[in-house]
Scaffold this motif. Structure first.
Motif, PDB file in Angstrom:
ATOM      1  N   ARG A   1       0.825  -1.200   0.000  1.00 28.07           N
ATOM      2  CA  ARG A   1       0.000   0.000   0.000  1.00 28.07           C
ATOM      3  C   ARG A   1       0.874   1.271   0.000  1.00 28.07           C
ATOM      4  O   ARG A   1       0.646   2.198  -0.760  1.00 28.07           O
ATOM      5  N   ALA A   2       1.903   1.257   0.854  1.00 30.14           N
ATOM      6  CA  ALA A   2       2.762   2.436   0.977  1.00 30.14           C
ATOM      7  C   ALA A   2       3.542   2.669  -0.312  1.00 30.14           C
ATOM      8  O   ALA A   2       3.678   3.803  -0.770  1.00 30.14           O
ATOM      9  N   GLU A   3       4.018   1.572  -0.917  1.00 29.76           N
ATOM     10  CA  GLU A   3       4.771   1.716  -2.169  1.00 29.76           C
ATOM     11  C   GLU A   3       3.903   2.318  -3.265  1.00 29.76           C
ATOM     12  O   GLU A   3       4.308   3.222  -3.987  1.00 29.76           O
ATOM     13  N   LYS A   4       2.659   1.790  -3.330  1.00 27.47           N
ATOM     14  CA  LYS A   4       1.749   2.304  -4.355  1.00 27.47           C
ATOM     15  C   LYS A   4       1.486   3.785  -4.132  1.00 27.47           C
ATOM     16  O   LYS A   4       1.460   4.578  -5.074  1.00 27.47           O
ATOM     17  N   GLU A   5       1.297   4.126  -2.864  1.00 27.39           N
ATOM     18  CA  GLU A   5       1.003   5.527  -2.575  1.00 27.39           C
ATOM     19  C   GLU A   5       2.209   6.402  -2.916  1.00 27.39           C
ATOM     20  O   GLU A   5       2.050   7.506  -3.425  1.00 27.39           O
ATOM     21  N   ASP A   6       3.399   5.863  -2.674  1.00 25.22           N
ATOM     22  CA  ASP A   6       4.603   6.628  -3.019  1.00 25.22           C
ATOM     23  C   ASP A   6       4.670   6.897  -4.513  1.00 25.22           C
ATOM     24  O   ASP A   6       5.033   8.002  -4.934  1.00 25.22           O
ATOM     25  N   ILE A   7       4.330   5.871  -5.313  1.00 22.06           N
ATOM     26  CA  ILE A   7       4.346   6.058  -6.773  1.00 22.06           C
ATOM     27  C   ILE A   7       3.390   7.177  -7.162  1.00 22.06           C
ATOM     28  O   ILE A   7       3.742   8.106  -7.892  1.00 22.06           O
ATOM     29  N   CYS A   8       2.157   7.106  -6.631  1.00 25.37           N
ATOM     30  CA  CYS A   8       1.152   8.120  -6.958  1.00 25.37           C
ATOM     31  C   CYS A   8       1.635   9.499  -6.564  1.00 25.37           C
ATOM     32  O   CYS A   8       1.552  10.458  -7.336  1.00 25.37           O
ATOM     33  N   LYS A   9       2.158   9.598  -5.336  1.00 22.72           N
ATOM     34  CA  LYS A   9       2.563  10.910  -4.834  1.00 22.72           C
ATOM     35  C   LYS A   9       3.741  11.447  -5.631  1.00 22.72           C
ATOM     36  O   LYS A   9       3.830  12.636  -5.892  1.00 22.72           O
ATOM     37  N   TYR A  10       4.648  10.543  -6.037  1.00 30.69           N
ATOM     38  CA  TYR A  10       5.802  10.972  -6.819  1.00 30.69           C
ATOM     39  C   TYR A  10       5.354  11.680  -8.089  1.00 30.69           C
ATOM     40  O   TYR A  10       5.792  12.783  -8.403  1.00 30.69           O
ATOM     41  N   TYR A  11       4.437  11.036  -8.799  1.00 32.85           N
ATOM     42  CA  TYR A  11       4.026  11.619 -10.088  1.00 32.85           C
ATOM     43  C   TYR A  11       3.141  12.843  -9.902  1.00 32.85           C
ATOM     44  O   TYR A  11       3.232  13.803 -10.670  1.00 32.85           O
TER      45      TYR A  11
ATOM     46  N   ASP B   1       3.431  14.895  -7.521  1.00 35.02           N
ATOM     47  CA  ASP B   1       4.370  15.939  -7.161  1.00 35.02           C
ATOM     48  C   ASP B   1       5.060  16.471  -8.418  1.00 35.02           C
ATOM     49  O   ASP B   1       5.239  17.668  -8.588  1.00 35.02           O
ATOM     50  N   LYS B   2       5.426  15.561  -9.312  1.00 35.84           N
ATOM     51  CA  LYS B   2       6.111  15.938 -10.549  1.00 35.84           C
ATOM     52  C   LYS B   2       5.253  16.871 -11.413  1.00 35.84           C
ATOM     53  O   LYS B   2       5.772  17.745 -12.090  1.00 35.84           O
ATOM     54  N   VAL B   3       3.927  16.659 -11.420  1.00 30.24           N
ATOM     55  CA  VAL B   3       3.086  17.525 -12.249  1.00 30.24           C
ATOM     56  C   VAL B   3       2.667  18.781 -11.487  1.00 30.24           C
ATOM     57  O   VAL B   3       1.845  19.553 -11.952  1.00 30.24           O
ATOM     58  N   GLY B   4       3.239  18.980 -10.287  1.00 30.87           N
ATOM     59  CA  GLY B   4       2.999  20.221  -9.562  1.00 30.87           C
ATOM     60  C   GLY B   4       1.779  20.199  -8.671  1.00 30.87           C
ATOM     61  O   GLY B   4       1.212  21.237  -8.372  1.00 30.87           O
ATOM     62  N   LEU B   5       1.351  18.994  -8.267  1.00 32.91           N
ATOM     63  CA  LEU B   5       0.174  18.914  -7.392  1.00 32.91           C
ATOM     64  C   LEU B   5       0.565  18.368  -6.013  1.00 32.91           C
ATOM     65  O   LEU B   5      -0.209  17.669  -5.375  1.00 32.91           O
ATOM     66  N   GLY B   6       1.783  18.701  -5.594  1.00 32.91           N
ATOM     67  CA  GLY B   6       2.283  18.181  -4.324  1.00 32.91           C
ATOM     68  C   GLY B   6       1.414  18.518  -3.133  1.00 32.91           C
ATOM     69  O   GLY B   6       1.418  17.803  -2.134  1.00 32.91           O
ATOM     70  N   ASN B   7       0.620  19.582  -3.242  1.00 35.90           N
ATOM     71  CA  ASN B   7      -0.221  19.977  -2.102  1.00 35.90           C
ATOM     72  C   ASN B   7      -1.681  19.595  -2.275  1.00 35.90           C
ATOM     73  O   ASN B   7      -2.521  19.989  -1.482  1.00 35.90           O
ATOM     74  N   ASP B   8      -1.991  18.874  -3.332  1.00 34.84           N
ATOM     75  CA  ASP B   8      -3.406  18.647  -3.643  1.00 34.84           C
ATOM     76  C   ASP B   8      -3.768  17.165  -3.730  1.00 34.84           C
ATOM     77  O   ASP B   8      -4.735  16.801  -4.390  1.00 34.84           O
ATOM     78  N   PHE B   9      -3.010  16.310  -3.024  1.00 35.60           N
ATOM     79  CA  PHE B   9      -3.266  14.865  -3.113  1.00 35.60           C
ATOM     80  C   PHE B   9      -4.710  14.533  -2.771  1.00 35.60           C
ATOM     81  O   PHE B   9      -5.334  13.693  -3.392  1.00 35.60           O
ATOM     82  N   TYR B  10      -5.221  15.190  -1.724  1.00 35.29           N
ATOM     83  CA  TYR B  10      -6.505  14.747  -1.183  1.00 35.29           C
ATOM     84  C   TYR B  10      -7.660  15.634  -1.625  1.00 35.29           C
ATOM     85  O   TYR B  10      -8.742  15.577  -1.059  1.00 35.29           O
TER      86      TYR B  10
END
Lengths: 272, 365
Positions: free
Chosen positions: A128-138, A140-149
């Motif tokens: 679960r954590a790995e998957k979430e890391d992948i999602c957050k990485y990308y 973050d890359k598209v500039g949505l580091g503050n808008d996950f939720y």
């Protein structure tokens, strides 16, 4: 000017050729109509190498979107075949990620969940954590580091399309298919997203095909611009290699000595 | 804080209080005062107007019926009897009151009487329970069923029975209509094949459904200890009310945005994932619209069905009062009418709030 450009192209050093990733052979698409068959694409040949960024331009209605949806497996192939990494395309799959013209996010999910739904399919074994890391990485890359939720509906059109790009890259696809990905955005946002797209692409080196009807966009993004003739019986009319070195930034591309020659060449094709 | 509470009030359908809250917090008094007048005071005014018209109408009907009685007495028994009748009517004596549309005051009196009745019945029940408590614990020890109160139900008990019947019917409708709606929504050929059946059964009257259910339940359930009237009426309510949900669900499922379907295809979601992650959430707003219609239809047909099925709810209350023909029967029927209307309105409001919470387009939840 025309001859000058031909010279530029012919004096280009021979690049090291990577293997073919996406091939269209004798591709044909026919829509049945009450008045008989309407042939959209006929005898279309195309070969795209691994890691290449190709843009396809043509007049609206020439069948470029049809071509892309056929590559994605979302549209039936009437004749010929499409090969991705030597496998024949039969239906859609996550090895060919698509960024649609409209963001197509699931509005009841958050940005993170929208990316997660794909990641879960592609990496079923990951924790679960790995998957979430992948999602957050990308994201973050598209500039949505503050808008996950944030819910998809609470995001602007441009931000939604950013999620769409993150979702596509997070699938780690063999081919990235972009169907006029910035067509619905205003020109400022479009520029920003082109930069974001190129930046990630530069890192990931995924084979990419972008449909566009914007000449500047096609030059800025691609290694090679494919020009399609107008339908019916559309095929590839011409192609132009854009040897501007990467990583690219907008200013350098616009100031590149050959930029207006490329632009003129493409516009010349579209106007005839 | 204020905006949050306003949002919540809007979700539960009390949006008309918004200007009042803004008014109290001193926000644009002129504009909000006007809004409050428009959204809250005008409806109140219309209610007063309605009561005034009702009062005038009831008085006119009362007078005309009184005249008829007096004339009748005069024609049959002479002048003296007519005078006696007039006196009797004016004195308000129960024996000679005209039997017509009750006035608002009479209805209010009947309402109070029903409430008193409820209180005295609950008292009796509590009393009964205390008296049989010892016996019941003994019976329980012996493995026997406890003795229960079998007296007349109060008006509130009858409301309770009606709500239970509607709840059971509604649940039945949900469990039948939503799954079938999803299945036929997913397949165009199933949809066309079922379409005729749906179109034919949809307009069938609640009474006919009741008779059909009665035929089946009568044969299936032979055990006399089971309360058949409740089963019959709730099944009939469910069958009458499920069509809106069935049609809306199948429509919602069959019209899921093509983009979402393409996403599902690209991600190669399995059929189960496709249904639960894409199709169902996407069609939830339409499903809940259907459920809201189902609840209001269920409540509406309930009264007629209870009336015929002899289920001890509001429907049979109305029917018994009508058959009863006591002096305040008419007023009690009007009380029941208002209670039915208000409960129906509340049920609709509850469904509306649930619907608002489920609808992702509005961004509430």
């Amino acid at each position: 000017m025309q001859t000058q450009l031909q010279e530029v192209i012919s004096y280009m050093p021979e690049p090291v050729l990577s293997p073919e990733m996406l091939v269209c052979k004798d591709l044909r698409k026919v829509y049945p109509t009450p008045k008989g068959e309407y042939v959209v694409l006929d005898d279309l040949q195309l070969s795209i190498r691994q890691g290449e960024f190709v843009s396809i331009i043509g007049h609206s209605g020439c069948g470029k979107s049809t071509l892309l949806t056929m590559m994605a497996g979302l549209n039936e192939i009437s004749g010929g075949q499409i090969l991705v990494d030597d496998d024949v395309v039969r239906d859609a799959g996550p090895d060919r990620a698509v960024v649609f013209q409209s963001p197509s996010l699931l509005p009841w999910l958050t940005a993170l969940q929208n990316v997660m739904i794909g990641v879960k399919q592609v990496f079923p074994g990951a924790s679960r954590a790995e998957k979430e890391d992948i999602c957050k990485y990308y994201l973050d890359k598209v500039g949505l580091g503050n808008d996950f939720y944030k819910r998809a509906t609470d995001l602007s059109q441009g931000m939604q399309q950013r999620v769409g790009i993150a979702r596509a890259f997070a699938l780690k696809p063999k081919v990235l298919l972009l169907d006029e990905p910035f067509g619905m955005l205003d020109s400022l946002t479009r520029g920003e997203l082109q930069d974001v797209l190129l930046e990630i692409w530069q890192k990931e080196q995924i084979t990419a095909v972008a449909i566009t009807h914007d000449v500047d966009e096609s030059i800025f993004l691609a290694d090679r611009v494919i020009m399609m003739t107008s339908g019916p019986y559309a095929k590839i009319g011409d192609e132009l290699v854009i040897p501007i070195e990467r990583p690219r930034n907008r200013k350098d591309v616009l100031e590149h000595p050959d930029y207006y020659d490329y632009r003129g060449y493409l516009l010349n094709f579209l106007n005839h | 804080m204020k905006d949050k509470s306003i949002k919540m009030l809007k979700t539960i359908g009390l949006g008309f209080t918004e200007p009042l809250i803004r008014l109290f917090s001193g926000e644009e008094p002129a504009k909000n005062g006007k809004l409050f007048f428009k959204q809250a005071l005008l409806p109140l005014l219309s209610i007063f107007l309605f009561i005034a018209i009702w009062y005038a109408g009831a008085t006119a009907l009362y007078n005309s019926e009184a005249e008829v009685r007096i004339e009748k007495a005069r024609a049959e028994q002479g002048e003296e009897a007519a005078l006696a009748m007039r006196k009797c009517i004016e004195s308000g004596d129960v024996s000679c009151q005209p039997n017509t549309l009750p006035s608002p005051a009479q209805v209010y009196t009947a309402f109070k009487a029903l409430w008193q009745d409820h209180l005295s019945i609950s008292e009796k029940k509590a009393d009964f329970k205390a008296r049989v408590a010892d016996t019941n614990s003994e019976r329980e020890a012996q493995g026997l069923a406890p003795i229960t109160y079998t007296g007349r139900p109060s008006f509130l008990d009858q409301i309770g029975t009606s709500l239970k019947t509607v709840a059971a019917g509604f649940l039945l409708a949900v469990f039948i209509a939503v799954p079938i709606g999803i299945v036929i929504g997913l397949s165009a050929s199933l949809r066309t094949s079922f379409n005729w059946l749906i179109q034919i059964f949809k307009p069938v009257s609640p009474v006919v459904w009741l008779l059909l259910v009665f035929m089946i339940v009568k044969t299936v359930i032979t055990d006399p200890s089971i309360d058949k009237s409740f089963i019959i009426s709730s099944i009939s309510v469910g069958l009458c009310a499920m069509w809106a949900t069935l049609i809306n669900t199948s429509m919602g499922v069959s019209t899921v945005d093509k983009d979402y379907i393409n996403v599902a295809k690209v991600l190669k979601l399995s059929i189960g994932q496709n249904i639960f992650k894409i199709v169902l959430p996407a069609s939830l707003p339409l499903i809940f619209t259907g459920l809201r219609i189902t609840v209001s239809v269920a409540w509406m047909v309930l009264i007629a069905i209870e009336l015929l099925a002899q289920s001890p709810g509001l429907g049979s209350f109305v029917w018994e009062e009508f058959q009863n023909g006591a002096n305040d029967s008419n007023a009690k029927i009007i009380v029941a009418m208002f209670v039915i209307g208000i409960i129906g309105f509340l049920l609709d409001r509850i469904m509306l709030s649930v619907q608002n919470m489920m609808s992702f387009n509005k961004g509430i939840a």
